[in-house]
Design an enzyme around this catalytic site. Structure first.
Site, mmCIF file in Angstrom:
data_model
loop_
_atom_site.group_PDB
_atom_site.id
_atom_site.type_symbol
_atom_site.label_atom_id
_atom_site.label_comp_id
_atom_site.label_asym_id
_atom_site.label_seq_id
_atom_site.Cartn_x
_atom_site.Cartn_y
_atom_site.Cartn_z
ATOM 1 N N GLU A 100 4.101 -0.207 -1.181
ATOM 2 C CA GLU A 100 3.410 -1.047 0.053
ATOM 3 C C GLU A 100 4.302 -1.377 1.294
ATOM 4 O O GLU A 100 4.466 -2.674 1.462
ATOM 5 C CB GLU A 100 2.589 -2.013 -0.563
ATOM 6 N N HIS B 34 5.270 -4.946 -4.748
ATOM 7 C CA HIS B 34 5.012 -3.640 -4.878
ATOM 8 C C HIS B 34 5.661 -2.575 -4.027
ATOM 9 O O HIS B 34 5.348 -2.519 -2.627
ATOM 10 C CB HIS B 34 3.423 -3.046 -4.901
ATOM 11 N N HIS C 174 0.331 -7.654 0.377
ATOM 12 C CA HIS C 174 0.480 -6.344 -0.233
ATOM 13 C C HIS C 174 -0.431 -5.212 0.447
ATOM 14 O O HIS C 174 -0.958 -5.694 1.692
ATOM 15 C CB HIS C 174 -0.632 -6.494 -1.555
ATOM 16 N N GLU D 75 -4.304 -8.179 1.178
ATOM 17 C CA GLU D 75 -4.217 -6.901 1.310
ATOM 18 C C GLU D 75 -4.331 -6.145 2.718
ATOM 19 O O GLU D 75 -5.388 -6.207 3.045
ATOM 20 C CB GLU D 75 -5.268 -6.335 0.175
HETATM 21 ZN ZN LIG Z 1 0.292 -4.569 -4.293
#
Ligand SMILES: [Zn+2]
Length: 450
Positions: free
Chosen positions: A180, A177, A301, A377
């Protein structure tokens, strides 16, 4: 001067350098749905083009974070107020927060000039990796595993330390992504740590580094990452001219069934078919080529401070969930020891509060029977969100490395592939998946050609 060069300068310079979208007076809000009508309000908000979600609505009581543009703020606040919603302002001016994220150039052939107090452009990350490989040719290799939509290289790093016991393999994925930024930052830190482990005084860490064969893909979405530097800091997807795709919804696992959109403009557009994108294809072939004795797959992420375990498309805890959960709880304790950073562990449904499909780690676990798959995350829980200040990069790297080391502690047992075939994709669920998929594609066609 060459006439072509003049044309080039006139036509391309302004496009390349002046097109960056600014987010002055855009505000990051947080809402917490406490009633069904609140959730409905947030879900409707995901369709509004003036709103960009940093944390999508999922279950009740799970925070929802979103950026509202200046023109829409008044109307949004009025609607929210009429509904009696509880909304807090997290970042008043998102552009000001982004402006703190310094991007430093890397000085070629000076590997020490790369640090974890700044962010870097793709070219600089790639040059640093190549310089590292030239410095440590016996241990590190940089290979191209494929090319992106815009023909950028997708690089993989392979590290095998001298005297390695070659027990099994670890694959680390970063930067799927675009916005990020802490993800590629951490993966480069991870590479640096493993490569320099032989000089470490920490015997346990040295032992872990010598135990595995290491593979890293620090920026799986190079086009998106560059775009987030040059054009739009909030960009998430890849750069497919026909409709950009959320690459972490494009893998062939329960593809298109839940937590995705078939609207091309959506942040979670999964593509029209699994592996429609060169980036996800490249990663899948790379992982397949390394699947022999592949024991760990980590994806990084941000944000939210979660360790997420497969499978993202179901509420059930299946296969070796209990074992991995226990390992993650230990890692969580290790992470908290350094700066008190609190992580939450579970499936996507348990943690972020919504289910998704077509996720890379789920495909790896289901198809290649890899026993330990964890998606991190990273920091934070929303105070800065994607605008994580450079001063937080190093602490994030240090604590995350503590967690990763804990997860990688050589198991006492020998490498064991996950038992049995993945069978939650078969029978009734499989047929249901296909029905939902066909329905979604039809909906897409209706909406698009309406
Ligand atoms: Zn992500």
């Amino acid at each position: 001067m060459d006439i072509n060069l003049i044309y080039f300068l006139i036509f391309f310079f302004p496009i390349t350098f002046c097109d960056c979208k600014k987010y002055y007076n855009y505000t990051l809000y947080r809402g917490i749905p406490v009633e069904a009508k609140d959730l409905e309000f947030f879900q409707n908000l995901t369709q509004v083009e003036h709103v960009n979600f940093w944390r999508e609505p999922g279950r009740m009581f799970k925070p929802v974070d979103f950026v509202v543009d200046p023109e829409y703020k008044e109307l949004f606040l009025k609607d929210a107020n009429n509904l009696g919603l509880y909304i807090t302002t997290i970042i008043e001016d998102v552009q000001k927060a982004f402006d703190t994220q310094s991007v430093k150039p890397y000085i070629r052939r000076n590997i020490e000039s790369f640090d974890w107090n700044n962010y870097y452009r793709l070219k600089d990350i790639y040059e640093w990796l190549r310089d590292l490989a030239n410095t440590y040719p016996a241990e590190m290799k940089v290979t191209t595993i494929g090319r992106s939509n815009e023909n950028r290289e997708i690089l993989a790093v392979e590290i095998t330390l001298k005297g390695c016991k070659m027990r099994s393999k670890v694959i680390v994925e970063g930067g799927i992504h675009a916005r990020e930024w802490i993800s590629p930052a951490f993966v480069t830190y991870f590479i640096n740590e493993i490569l320099h482990a032989p000089y470490s005084k920490d015997e346990e860490f040295k032992d872990i580094a010598m135990t595995y064969e290491w593979y890293f893909v620090p920026v799986l979405n190079p086009d998106g990452y560059e775009y987030s530097h040059t054009n739009d800091r909030m960009w998430r997807k890849n750069r497919n001219q026909l409709g950009s795709v959320d690459l972490n919804r494009n893998f062939d696992h329960a593809f298109g069934t839940t937590g995705v959109s078939f609207r091309m403009s959506s942040e979670t557009f999964c593509g029209l078919s699994a592996f429609s994108e060169p980036e996800s294809q490249a990663m899948a072939s790379f992982v397949e080529s390394k699947s022999h004795q592949l024991e760990y797959y980590f994806a990084f992420h941000s944000y939210g401070q979660y360790m997420i375990m497969p499978y993202a498309n179901m509420k059930m805890h299946v296969e070796n969930f209990d074992d991995v959960y226990k390992m993650c709880l230990e890692a969580k304790t290790k992470i908290a020891k350094r700066y008190n950073t609190a992580y939450t562990v579970g499936t996507a449904y348990d943690t972020v509060g919504y289910m998704t499909s077509g996720v890379s780690g789920c495909w790896v676990k289901a198809n290649l029977r890899v026993p330990y798959v964890v998606t991190f995350e990273l920091r934070d829980t929303g105070y800065h969100g994607f605008a994580l200040p450079p001063g937080k990069i190093q602490p994030t790297c240090l604590e995350t490395m503590d967690g990763v080391i804990s997860l990688l502690k050589p198991q006492t047992k020998a490498y064991a592939r996950l038992e049995g075939k993945y069978n939650y994709d078969s029978g009734a669920i499989f047929i249901l998946d296909k029905i939902i998929l066909v329905f979604n594609v039809l909906l897409f066609i209706i909406v698009r050609f309406d």
